[in-house]
Design a protein around this motif. Structure first.
Motif, PDB file in Angstrom:
ATOM      1  N   GLU A 144       2.285   1.780  -3.447  1.00 28.46           N
ATOM      2  CA  GLU A 144       1.316   2.341  -4.394  1.00 28.46           C
ATOM      3  C   GLU A 144       1.071   3.817  -4.131  1.00 28.46           C
ATOM      4  O   GLU A 144       0.916   4.607  -5.064  1.00 28.46           O
ATOM      5  CB  GLU A 144      -0.003   1.562  -4.291  1.00 28.46           C
ATOM      6  CG  GLU A 144       0.052   0.143  -4.832  1.00 28.46           C
ATOM      7  CD  GLU A 144       0.261   0.117  -6.331  1.00 28.46           C
ATOM      8  OE1 GLU A 144      -0.231   1.035  -7.013  1.00 28.46           O
ATOM      9  OE2 GLU A 144       0.941  -0.812  -6.816  1.00 28.46           O
ATOM     10  N   ILE A 145       1.053   4.197  -2.856  1.00 22.25           N
ATOM     11  CA  ILE A 145       0.837   5.613  -2.526  1.00 22.25           C
ATOM     12  C   ILE A 145       2.029   6.451  -2.986  1.00 22.25           C
ATOM     13  O   ILE A 145       1.873   7.542  -3.544  1.00 22.25           O
ATOM     14  CB  ILE A 145       0.595   5.765  -1.014  1.00 22.25           C
ATOM     15  CG1 ILE A 145      -0.741   5.122  -0.636  1.00 22.25           C
ATOM     16  CG2 ILE A 145       0.607   7.236  -0.610  1.00 22.25           C
ATOM     17  CD1 ILE A 145      -0.968   5.050   0.860  1.00 22.25           C
ATOM     18  N   VAL A 172       0.834  -1.209   0.000  1.00 18.39           N
ATOM     19  CA  VAL A 172       0.000   0.000   0.000  1.00 18.39           C
ATOM     20  C   VAL A 172       0.865   1.254   0.000  1.00 18.39           C
ATOM     21  O   VAL A 172       0.601   2.222  -0.737  1.00 18.39           O
ATOM     22  CB  VAL A 172      -0.952  -0.029   1.214  1.00 18.39           C
ATOM     23  CG1 VAL A 172      -1.656   1.311   1.369  1.00 18.39           C
ATOM     24  CG2 VAL A 172      -1.996  -1.127   1.045  1.00 18.39           C
ATOM     25  N   LEU A 173       1.906   1.262   0.832  1.00 17.76           N
ATOM     26  CA  LEU A 173       2.816   2.407   0.859  1.00 17.76           C
ATOM     27  C   LEU A 173       3.518   2.601  -0.484  1.00 17.76           C
ATOM     28  O   LEU A 173       3.743   3.737  -0.925  1.00 17.76           O
ATOM     29  CB  LEU A 173       3.847   2.224   1.972  1.00 17.76           C
ATOM     30  CG  LEU A 173       3.319   2.303   3.405  1.00 17.76           C
ATOM     31  CD1 LEU A 173       4.421   1.988   4.385  1.00 17.76           C
ATOM     32  CD2 LEU A 173       2.721   3.683   3.692  1.00 17.76           C
ATOM     33  N   THR A 232      -4.850  10.583  -2.710  1.00 17.65           N
ATOM     34  CA  THR A 232      -4.445   9.684  -1.631  1.00 17.65           C
ATOM     35  C   THR A 232      -3.068  10.048  -1.103  1.00 17.65           C
ATOM     36  O   THR A 232      -2.818  10.014   0.115  1.00 17.65           O
ATOM     37  CB  THR A 232      -4.448   8.231  -2.136  1.00 17.65           C
ATOM     38  OG1 THR A 232      -5.734   7.930  -2.678  1.00 17.65           O
ATOM     39  CG2 THR A 232      -4.145   7.264  -1.017  1.00 17.65           C
ATOM     40  N   PHE A 233      -2.149  10.400  -2.013  1.00 17.03           N
ATOM     41  CA  PHE A 233      -0.796  10.769  -1.598  1.00 17.03           C
ATOM     42  C   PHE A 233      -0.818  11.988  -0.689  1.00 17.03           C
ATOM     43  O   PHE A 233      -0.180  12.010   0.379  1.00 17.03           O
ATOM     44  CB  PHE A 233       0.057  11.032  -2.840  1.00 17.03           C
ATOM     45  CG  PHE A 233       1.440  11.511  -2.545  1.00 17.03           C
ATOM     46  CD1 PHE A 233       2.411  10.626  -2.100  1.00 17.03           C
ATOM     47  CD2 PHE A 233       1.778  12.852  -2.699  1.00 17.03           C
ATOM     48  CE1 PHE A 233       3.691  11.070  -1.806  1.00 17.03           C
ATOM     49  CE2 PHE A 233       3.050  13.295  -2.421  1.00 17.03           C
ATOM     50  CZ  PHE A 233       4.019  12.400  -1.964  1.00 17.03           C
ATOM     51  N   THR A 284      -3.339  13.116   1.044  1.00 17.35           N
ATOM     52  CA  THR A 284      -4.047  12.797   2.286  1.00 17.35           C
ATOM     53  C   THR A 284      -3.128  12.101   3.274  1.00 17.35           C
ATOM     54  O   THR A 284      -3.126  12.406   4.477  1.00 17.35           O
ATOM     55  CB  THR A 284      -5.256  11.918   1.977  1.00 17.35           C
ATOM     56  OG1 THR A 284      -6.110  12.592   1.039  1.00 17.35           O
ATOM     57  CG2 THR A 284      -6.049  11.621   3.231  1.00 17.35           C
ATOM     58  N   VAL A 285      -2.336  11.152   2.790  1.00 15.20           N
ATOM     59  CA  VAL A 285      -1.410  10.438   3.668  1.00 15.20           C
ATOM     60  C   VAL A 285      -0.336  11.382   4.208  1.00 15.20           C
ATOM     61  O   VAL A 285       0.023  11.322   5.399  1.00 15.20           O
ATOM     62  CB  VAL A 285      -0.786   9.247   2.908  1.00 15.20           C
ATOM     63  CG1 VAL A 285       0.324   8.603   3.738  1.00 15.20           C
ATOM     64  CG2 VAL A 285      -1.853   8.216   2.579  1.00 15.20           C
ATOM     65  N   ASP A 309      -2.237   8.130  -7.554  1.00 10.80           N
ATOM     66  CA  ASP A 309      -3.419   8.814  -7.015  1.00 10.80           C
ATOM     67  C   ASP A 309      -2.927   9.996  -6.180  1.00 10.80           C
ATOM     68  O   ASP A 309      -2.431   9.815  -5.058  1.00 10.80           O
ATOM     69  CB  ASP A 309      -4.251   7.848  -6.173  1.00 10.80           C
ATOM     70  CG  ASP A 309      -5.610   8.437  -5.807  1.00 10.80           C
ATOM     71  OD1 ASP A 309      -5.848   9.622  -6.125  1.00 10.80           O
ATOM     72  OD2 ASP A 309      -6.433   7.726  -5.208  1.00 10.80           O
TER      73      ASP A 309
END
Length: 258
Positions: free
Chosen positions: A167-168, A164-165, A176-177, A179-180, A173
């Motif tokens: 992909e971020i 998941v990390l 999402t990036f 937001t994280v 996206d």
């Protein structure tokens, strides 16, 4: 002559009866064939699958219990059983109060727990058996299969988190990036203001209160979330237009090199 007329009358009656039977038989056959063709036509129509309908449903339309994964954990967070939820929250509050308010240390707690367990085992094995016939002290051991299952579950979860990390961080996206990044920045600020245990306890309390409040006031919360999402999309669009669009991509660099 009369006999011939009677025979002709009987033969004509039998022939007419046969014709009626054959017509009725053919009529039933045609109707059955028509019905079979209709059934085949009905069967030929494609039936929509339920999976597609499930994927089209937004997370806002799903119940909160389903969003939390269902099961006992969701029941605990949504206070389906008030005694269990209150007991877990009181236990967590007690642990937090021991370490933060009373300034009790983890090493001291472990030593005191071991002293208590050893003392109880000593009394159980030597003193109480002189007066009462007590059963043997229960033996505690970790099963090999259980340890392997826990290790495999941890390995799978760690690998999923790393994927998941990855992909971020790939930047596919942007929403999402960002937001994280914002979430990690907020957590870093909170970590500088309080200890790790206080931060974990705060998150634990929020997990026991926010889902319950969201379930009770779902309509108002959805309106606020929609406004926040619209504002985030607007800011991401501005950032994409003013900053990220001016950054040269790798393809342009490769073309220049070739």
């Amino acid at each position: 002559m009369a006999d011939n007329a009677a025979r002709e009358h009987e033969s004509s009656y039998v022939d007419s009866a046969k014709e009626e039977i054959m017509e009725s038989f053919h009529g039933d056959g045609s109707s059955s064939s028509d019905s079979d063709s209709k059934v085949k036509e009905k069967k030929s129509y494609p039936v929509p699958q339920r999976r597609n309908l499930a994927h089209s449903v937004s997370w806002k339309e799903k119940p909160v219990h389903t969003l939390l994964g269902g099961g006992e954990a969701a029941d605990l967070l949504l206070w389906r059983n008030k005694k269990n939820s209150a007991g877990v929250l009181i236990f967590a509050t007690t642990i937090w109060a021991l370490f933060e308010m009373i300034e009790y240390h983890l090493l001291s707690l472990l030593c005191h727990v071991l002293i208590l367990v050893l003392g109880v085992h000593f009394l159980w094995s030597n003193t109480l058996n002189l007066f009462y016939k007590c059963p043997q002290f229960p033996q505690v051991a970790v099963d090999e299969d259980t340890a392997l299952e826990i290790a495999s579950v941890l390995r799978i979860e760690i690998n999923n988190a790393l994927n998941v990390l990855r992909e971020i961080a790939s930047g596919k996206d942007l929403k999402t990036f960002l937001t994280v990044i914002a979430g990690l920045w907020i957590v870093s600020i909170a970590g500088s203001c309080c200890s790790l245990l206080t931060l974990v306890y705060t998150c634990f309390v929020l997990l026991h209160t926010v889902p319950l409040m969201y379930e009770r006031h779902k309509d108002k919360a959805d309106d606020i979330i929609e406004k926040a999402e619209a504002e985030v999309k607007k800011q991401c669009g501005v950032l994409q237009e003013k900053v990220l669009s001016k950054v040269p991509s790798r393809r342009i660099k490769d073309k220049k090199l070739t």
